[in-house]
Design an enzyme around this catalytic site. Structure first.
Site, PDB file in Angstrom:
ATOM      1  N   GLU A 146      90.024  54.808 -34.973  1.00  0.00           N
ATOM      2  CA  GLU A 146      89.038  55.618 -34.474  1.00  0.00           C
ATOM      3  C   GLU A 146      88.088  54.727 -33.700  1.00  0.00           C
ATOM      4  O   GLU A 146      87.608  53.866 -34.365  1.00  0.00           O
ATOM      5  CB  GLU A 146      88.294  56.525 -35.424  1.00  0.00           C
ATOM      6  N   PHE A 179      82.490  63.573 -28.784  1.00  0.00           N
ATOM      7  CA  PHE A 179      83.418  62.252 -28.471  1.00  0.00           C
ATOM      8  C   PHE A 179      84.696  62.670 -27.630  1.00  0.00           C
ATOM      9  O   PHE A 179      85.304  61.416 -27.459  1.00  0.00           O
ATOM     10  CB  PHE A 179      83.771  61.863 -29.772  1.00  0.00           C
ATOM     11  N   GLN A 183      88.958  69.647 -37.944  1.00  0.00           N
ATOM     12  CA  GLN A 183      88.224  69.681 -36.697  1.00  0.00           C
ATOM     13  C   GLN A 183      88.635  70.190 -35.691  1.00  0.00           C
ATOM     14  O   GLN A 183      88.037  70.471 -34.472  1.00  0.00           O
ATOM     15  CB  GLN A 183      88.007  67.921 -36.406  1.00  0.00           C
ATOM     16  N   ASN A 240      92.291  58.967 -45.162  1.00  0.00           N
ATOM     17  CA  ASN A 240      91.434  58.747 -43.982  1.00  0.00           C
ATOM     18  C   ASN A 240      89.880  58.230 -44.777  1.00  0.00           C
ATOM     19  O   ASN A 240      89.442  58.888 -45.385  1.00  0.00           O
ATOM     20  CB  ASN A 240      91.143  59.674 -43.088  1.00  0.00           C
ATOM     21  N   GLU A 241      89.548  56.857 -44.263  1.00  0.00           N
ATOM     22  CA  GLU A 241      88.361  56.400 -44.665  1.00  0.00           C
ATOM     23  C   GLU A 241      87.756  56.813 -46.040  1.00  0.00           C
ATOM     24  O   GLU A 241      86.752  57.390 -46.246  1.00  0.00           O
ATOM     25  CB  GLU A 241      87.146  56.733 -43.684  1.00  0.00           C
ATOM     26  N   TYR A 301      82.668  52.345 -35.119  1.00  0.00           N
ATOM     27  CA  TYR A 301      82.005  52.684 -34.099  1.00  0.00           C
ATOM     28  C   TYR A 301      80.759  51.713 -33.642  1.00  0.00           C
ATOM     29  O   TYR A 301      80.566  51.697 -32.454  1.00  0.00           O
ATOM     30  CB  TYR A 301      81.326  54.114 -34.223  1.00  0.00           C
TER      31      TYR A 301
END
Ligand SMILES: *[C@@H]1O[C@H](CO)[C@@H](O)[C@H](O)[C@H]1NC(C)=O
Ligand SMILES: *[C@@H]1O[C@H](CO)[C@@H](O)[C@H](O)[C@H]1NC(C)=O
Ligand SMILES: *[C@@H]1O[C@H](CO)[C@@H](O)[C@H](O)[C@H]1NC(C)=O
Ligand SMILES: *[C@@H]1O[C@H](CO)[C@@H](O)[C@H](O)[C@H]1NC(C)=O
Length: 511
Positions: A405, A464, A50, A194-195, A339
């Site tokens: 996050e 973000f 990213q 990650n996730e 989130y």
């Protein structure tokens, strides 16, 4: 004592007591940096695909995200250039210093460090991550490093199907070995994957993200090469085994010298029962089992949640006794990604269909309050973050937690005066403090994201970041938003914040 003096004295005591009470109440509404433990870290994060760009430079080969973005996204919506973090890391670390970040969470691009996923290490890739880590350390910023942030080397996907094959355990462990060996003298906090839950749902159930494996009727594409009823379970199974294998390696080979910690992260929602009924409450817990317990329970108890095994039957793989023993206690911490909330309602009918994916096995309907792919801003609900954090205390034995996050989504072209992001962060950091005071074992907080970067669900349309990146400028200049300044003031301890995020003007924010 004269009677009058005595009376005055009593009044004074009453007044002091009153003042104390009032201040007690105020301290619940307001907070400062010093209200968190000294060793608690505040940071912000990005991930390799990213932010780095340089996707085809210095020996890097494609990851499944390169392949997907090129095939599916509109022109320019990919990580080829991203924020050009590969070349601008010094400048970015300097911005972190100016913001006062105590820690920085980033990921390593596996296919940059080990092109093709296994075999020789790429010296240029090694150099880049050494440079970045050294730069951070020299500025006193703690590196928190993720090994796999959704970006498996395409070569391994092509060779044996990536995470749906057991072969991945060996290759992931070897990759982790290289990272621990090369960087572990300076990196104390490692996240293996990650996730995995969100990765599996997007990549193996619905096909909305790479590697886009799925089968009808669950697919959002016309893919014919996956199996949505089975592969999400299988992919996560191999991720968990890869995780525990890497952790075992770390503990045997590195921990005595390096004294670090290895964890995993999980995507979570606030799971809110749609009604007060017992059925909806049970459905919310089931949804939590299926989405969070799926990853966490094997690491705590050595097996999947009972509700999952019951509803998925033979489609959920089983651990051998040895695997189960190796999984138990194999995470030094949990990274929580949060989130937004979903409302959950009981849906027993889902189990009547013979062809079921994980969302059907759950026998609960998730009512998404917002489209995951939209650009709508998230509501500010610190009570729900607090509740989810406390659920780790209740359900999973109160493990050490980093909020990996948490952040507000806005249109990327919106103003630098990102008041809604400030309100979101301010409210939720307050929720974290509440959870800490409730006894949750929280060790740090990372605002997503440090820069406006290539968002995995929405490309460059939504953002973000604490810093705006001008994509029309060939230099990709970064500009601090209000949120970056606000975070700096908070971290320096120069402002006291209201925990209640329901204030309505910027003027109030800084009182
Ligand atoms: C799937 O194929 C059908 C018929 O070939 C086509 O109409 C449809 O647009 C395709 N859907 C996607 C998401 O590609
Ligand atoms: C998916 O996998 C399950 C379990 O192995 C199998 O029963 C089913 O037939 C497979 N479905 C497809 C579409 O291949
Ligand atoms: C649905 O979720 C929202 C946001 O979390 C919450 O405010 C609302 O009360 C929920 N709706 C119901 C009916 O519980
Ligand atoms: C941002 O872009 C969207 C559409 O791309 C447009 O509707 C909106 O007005 C723009 N906002 C600003 C602040 O320029």
């Amino acid at each position: 004592m004269e009677p009058e003096t005595s009376l005055n004295f009593t009044l004074m005591l009453t007044f002091l007591l009153y003042l104390n009470l009032v201040m007690g109440v105020l301290s619940v509404d307001h907070y400062r940096r010093v209200d968190f433990p000294d060793e608690f870290v505040f940071g912000s994060g990005t991930s390799a695909y990213q932010v780095e760009g340089a996707s085809n430079e210095d020996g890097r080969t494609p990851s499944i995200w390169d392949t997907f973005a090129h095939a599916v996204y509109e022109h320019g919506e990919n990580g080829d250039l991203a924020c050009d973090g590969y070349h601008k890391y010094k400048e970015d670390v300097q911005l972190m210093v100016e913001t006062g970040l105590e820690a920085y969470r980033f990921s390593i691009s596996w296919s940059r460090l080990i092109p093709n996923g296994r075999g020789p290490v790429n010296p240029k890739g090694l150099q880049y991550y050494n440079n970045l880590i050294n730069e951070l350390i020299s500025k006193g910023i703690q590196p928190h490093v993720t090994l796999h942030n959704c970006d498996l080397p395409q070569a391994l996907e092509d060779e044996y199907g990536g995470w749906v094959s057991r072969d991945i355990i060996r290759d992931f462990t070897n990759y982790a070995d290289v990272c621990f060996r090369e960087f572990g003298d300076r990196v104390q906090y490692w996240t293996t994957v990650n996730e995995p839950n969100a990765f599996a749902l997007g990549g193996y159930d619905q096909g909305t993200s790479p590697p886009q494996r799925c089968s009808p009727p669950f697919c959002t594409t016309n893919s014919t090469r996956g199996n949505s009823t089975y592969e999400p379970y299988l992919a996560v199974h191999h991720i968990l085994l890869s995780h525990s294998s890497a952790v075992r390696l770390y503990r045997r080979k590195y921990r005595d010298q390096q004294h670090g910690y290895v964890g995993i992260s999980v995507y979570t929602f606030g799971f809110i029962p749609l009604t007060d009924s017992e059925k909806d409450k049970a459905a919310s817990q089931r949804a939590r089992d299926f989405l969070v317990g799926w990853i966490i329970e094997p690491l705590v108890h050595g097996d999947y949640p009972i509700s999952m095994k019951k509803n998925a039957g033979a489609r959920i793989p089983t651990f051998t006794t040895r695997e189960s023993e190796q999984l138990k206690g194999s995470s030094d911490f949990i990274g929580v990604i949060y989130y937004n909330n979903v409302n959950v309602t009981d849906n027993p009918d889902a189990l009547k269909t013979p062809l079921r994916d994980i969302l059907a096995d759950m026998a609960a309907s998730l009512i998404y309050l917002q489209d995951l792919f939209s650009e709508e801003e998230y509501p500010v609900t610190p009570w729900s973050l607090r509740e989810e954090l406390n659920n780790f205390q209740l359900n999973y034995g109160n493990p050490p937690i980093f909020i990996h996050e948490n952040g507000q989504r806005t249109m990327s072209n919106s103003s630098l005066q990102d008041v809604s992001r400030v309100k979101y962060l301010q409210g939720n950091i307050g929720g974290v403090l509440d959870a800490l005071r409730d006894g949750s074992n929280i060790k740090g907080y990372f605002a997503w994201s440090f820069l406006d970067l290539f968002e995995l669900l929405a490309g460059y349309k939504s953002s973000f970041g604490l810093y705006y990146v001008d994509r029309d400028d060939p230099e990709l200049k970064r500009y601090p938003k209000l949120s970056a300044k606000w975070y700096k003031w908070f971290l320096r301890g120069t402002i006291e914040l209201k925990k209640d995020a329901s204030f309505d003007s910027v003027g109030h924010l800084f009182q």
